[in-house]
Design a protein around this motif. Structure first.
Motif, short mmCIF file in Angstrom:
data_model
loop_
_atom_site.label_atom_id
_atom_site.label_comp_id
_atom_site.label_asym_id
_atom_site.label_seq_id
_atom_site.Cartn_x
_atom_site.Cartn_y
_atom_site.Cartn_z
N SER A 244 0.83 -1.21 0.00
CA SER A 244 0.00 0.00 0.00
C SER A 244 0.86 1.25 0.00
O SER A 244 0.62 2.20 -0.77
N LEU A 245 1.87 1.28 0.85
CA LEU A 245 2.76 2.43 0.94
C LEU A 245 3.60 2.59 -0.32
O LEU A 245 3.85 3.71 -0.76
N ARG A 246 4.02 1.46 -0.90
CA ARG A 246 4.81 1.51 -2.13
C ARG A 246 4.00 2.14 -3.27
O ARG A 246 4.49 3.01 -3.99
N ILE A 247 2.75 1.70 -3.44
CA ILE A 247 1.90 2.23 -4.50
C ILE A 247 1.64 3.72 -4.27
O ILE A 247 1.68 4.52 -5.21
N ALA A 248 1.39 4.10 -3.01
CA ALA A 248 1.14 5.51 -2.70
C ALA A 248 2.37 6.36 -2.99
O ALA A 248 2.28 7.46 -3.56
N ASP A 249 3.55 5.84 -2.63
CA ASP A 249 4.78 6.59 -2.86
C ASP A 249 5.07 6.73 -4.35
O ASP A 249 5.49 7.79 -4.82
N GLN A 250 4.87 5.66 -5.13
CA GLN A 250 5.09 5.72 -6.57
C GLN A 250 4.14 6.73 -7.22
O GLN A 250 4.53 7.48 -8.12
N PHE A 251 2.90 6.74 -6.75
CA PHE A 251 1.93 7.72 -7.28
C PHE A 251 2.39 9.15 -6.98
O PHE A 251 2.32 10.02 -7.85
N TYR A 252 2.87 9.38 -5.76
CA TYR A 252 3.26 10.74 -5.38
C TYR A 252 4.44 11.23 -6.20
O TYR A 252 4.52 12.40 -6.58
N LYS A 253 5.38 10.33 -6.51
CA LYS A 253 6.51 10.71 -7.36
C LYS A 253 6.02 11.07 -8.77
O LYS A 253 6.49 12.05 -9.36
N SER A 254 5.08 10.29 -9.30
CA SER A 254 4.53 10.60 -10.62
C SER A 254 3.77 11.92 -10.60
O SER A 254 3.84 12.71 -11.56
N LEU A 255 3.06 12.17 -9.51
CA LEU A 255 2.32 13.42 -9.37
C LEU A 255 3.27 14.61 -9.36
O LEU A 255 3.03 15.64 -10.04
N LYS A 256 4.36 14.52 -8.62
CA LYS A 256 5.33 15.61 -8.56
C LYS A 256 5.97 15.86 -9.92
O LYS A 256 6.15 17.00 -10.34
N GLU A 257 6.33 14.78 -10.61
CA GLU A 257 6.92 14.93 -11.94
C GLU A 257 5.96 15.64 -12.88
O GLU A 257 6.35 16.52 -13.66
N ASN A 258 4.69 15.25 -12.82
CA ASN A 258 3.68 15.85 -13.69
C ASN A 258 3.50 17.33 -13.40
O ASN A 258 3.40 18.16 -14.31
N ARG A 259 3.48 17.69 -12.12
CA ARG A 259 3.31 19.10 -11.75
C ARG A 259 4.51 19.93 -12.21
O ARG A 259 4.34 21.05 -12.71
N ILE A 260 5.69 19.39 -12.06
CA ILE A 260 6.90 20.13 -12.46
C ILE A 260 6.95 20.31 -13.97
O ILE A 260 7.30 21.38 -14.47
N LEU A 261 6.58 19.27 -14.71
CA LEU A 261 6.58 19.37 -16.16
C LEU A 261 5.57 20.40 -16.65
O LEU A 261 5.85 21.21 -17.54
N ARG A 262 4.37 20.39 -16.06
CA ARG A 262 3.32 21.31 -16.50
C ARG A 262 3.64 22.76 -16.14
O ARG A 262 3.19 23.69 -16.80
#
Length: 440
Positions: A244-262
């Motif tokens: 559960s924590l692994r999936i949440a952490d992977q999602f948060y990294k993807s979210l941060k990357e997306n925000r920085i790119l946009r």
């Protein structure tokens, strides 16, 4: 302090609270709908105490027969021809476990069975989402095996490495195979345990008519079965928490990357604005100490504005490192300014002494000092902007980074789980590879 009894409850509470504090936009909710549903599904598994165990490996290594041997039933179809499993199949293990209500066993197609890259990725991601992986090999480890194992360990997946068909070799041959496997897995800090099994052993028999036929023998999987039951009893809920924590952490990294790119273009404009302000302030002001304070103030303001722009924060050690970097960059700027002033003053004295020969030529050092100061200020500000963006992407703070913090804590406190994920250098190396394309 977290103990085994209250870990699932705290983990569940933490993930739900963390998810509510993300302040996702409608665009982000739509873009990440699949992974958000995946997190919700994992949370429900945690609440219901339902564990998923999958087998994974190359085609024909005996994954289906291993599951059949473990459950002592012919549930998963097998065939003489390799690659009988074309899609995922699951079975709820009719065995009682101490801390779980249900354990589901999942059979998967072989790694090298499908030529379609997209399907291979889908299969890998499906297996990745299960809570424990039995990685099956039937000989010395291959490059295909090794690539998959490295990726699973990089994703912090608990795996048990199973060497099947051990009835085919004598003791000396088995030792040589094990030695080669351990050598190829030498990137792990601790030696990974290899479980020896024979899920579908056969023995040659001579019939009365002189023909030779192979007969099915009893599977030899009892040691693995007992160890697997002990792992599930002792750490089943921990495995659910880790996934559960692994999936949440992977999602948060993807979210941060997306925000920085946009926000990249806006970040570039913001950095340019503060670079200009910092350069102008330093050029106008004649006092060194005020220059240093001015530079630090502008850089700090830039970090705050970038934080607001991205909707991200820097916390913990990363925040302290960023402050040190700010101070260091401005100290370099001040040191360079002093060096330039001393050099130009010496040059000025030389020109004064040689004034009769130069027709009274003098040097006004302020202009070159100002030009160099401005250039240094702009360069330093851009470096700070890139550093801040990198820290936003990779740092962990107590509020937004709770899944990663708790994941690290669980792996640190539970030695058995740490060994199952290989206790590898891969887990401590830079999991965020060079992402300069994200930086403004």
């Amino acid at each position: 302090m977290i103990n085994k009894k209250d870990t699932p409850t705290k983990c569940n509470f933490l993930i739900n609270k963390w998810k509510k504090n993300l302040n996702l936009t409608n665009y982000e909710r739509t873009k990440f709908e699949t992974v958000l549903n995946q997190i919700d599904f994992q949370i429900k598994k945690l609440e219901k105490k339902e564990l998923q165990i999958s087998v994974y490996g190359r085609v024909g290594v005996g994954k289906s027969s291993l599951l059949n041997a473990l459950i002592e039933k012919q549930i998963f179809p097998t065939d003489i021809l390799n690659g009988n499993t074309k899609e995922f199949k699951s079975y709820t293990w009719d065995k009682r476990f101490k801390s779980l209500n249900k354990v589901k066993l999942i059979d998967s197609p072989g790694i090298d069975e499908i030529n379609n890259i997209n399907k291979e990725e889908i299969n890998f991601n499906y297996v990745l989402d299960t809570d424990l992986i039995l990685f099956v090999i039937d000989s010395d480890i291959t490059r295909i095996d090794l690539n998959s194992i490295e990726e699973l360990l990089r994703q912090k997946k608990p795996i048990l490495l199973v060497l099947n068909r051990c009835d085919q070799w004598n003791t000396e041959e088995t030792k040589l195979i094990l030695s080669s496997i351990h050598r190829k897995l030498s990137f792990c800090k601790k030696q990974v345990k290899i479980h020896l099994v024979s899920s579908s052993p056969r023995e040659a028999k001579i019939k009365q008519n002189g023909t030779v036929r192979s007969e099915q023998k009893m599977p030899k999987v009892d040691i693995l079965k007992n160890e697997l039951k002990e792992i599930i009893d002792q750490s089943g809920e921990f495995l659910l928490c880790i996934n559960s924590l692994r999936i949440a952490d992977q999602f948060y990294k993807s979210l941060k990357e997306n925000r920085i790119l946009r926000k990249r273009k806006k970040a570039q404009a913001l950095i340019g604005k503060y670079a200009t302000l910092k350069a102008s302030g330093i050029v106008i002001n004649p006092f060194l100490m005020i220059d240093l304070f001015t530079g630090f103030a502008f850089d700090s303001a830039l970090v705050i504005q970038l934080s607001k722009l991205y909707g991200l924060e820097v916390g913990g050690p990363s925040a302290r490192q960023l402050v040190k970097k700010l101070s260091f960059q401005n100290s370099l700027l001040g040191g360079a300014q002093i060096g330039i002033q001393i050099t130009l003053n010496i040059l000025k004295q030389i020109l004064i002494l040689t004034a009769p020969l130069t027709g009274g030529l003098t040097l006004a050092p302020t202009a070159p000092i100002a030009i160099v100061q401005a250039a240094l200020a702009i360069h330093a500000t851009k470096l700070i902007g890139r550093l801040a963006t990198y820290k936003f992407l990779n740092s962990t703070n107590k509020r937004d980074g709770q899944p990663r913090l708790m994941l690290k804590y669980l792996l640190k406190k539970n030695t058995d789980l740490r060994i199952m994920v290989g206790d590898c250098t891969l887990l401590t190396s830079s999991t965020a590879k060079n992402k300069n394309y994200l930086l403004p």
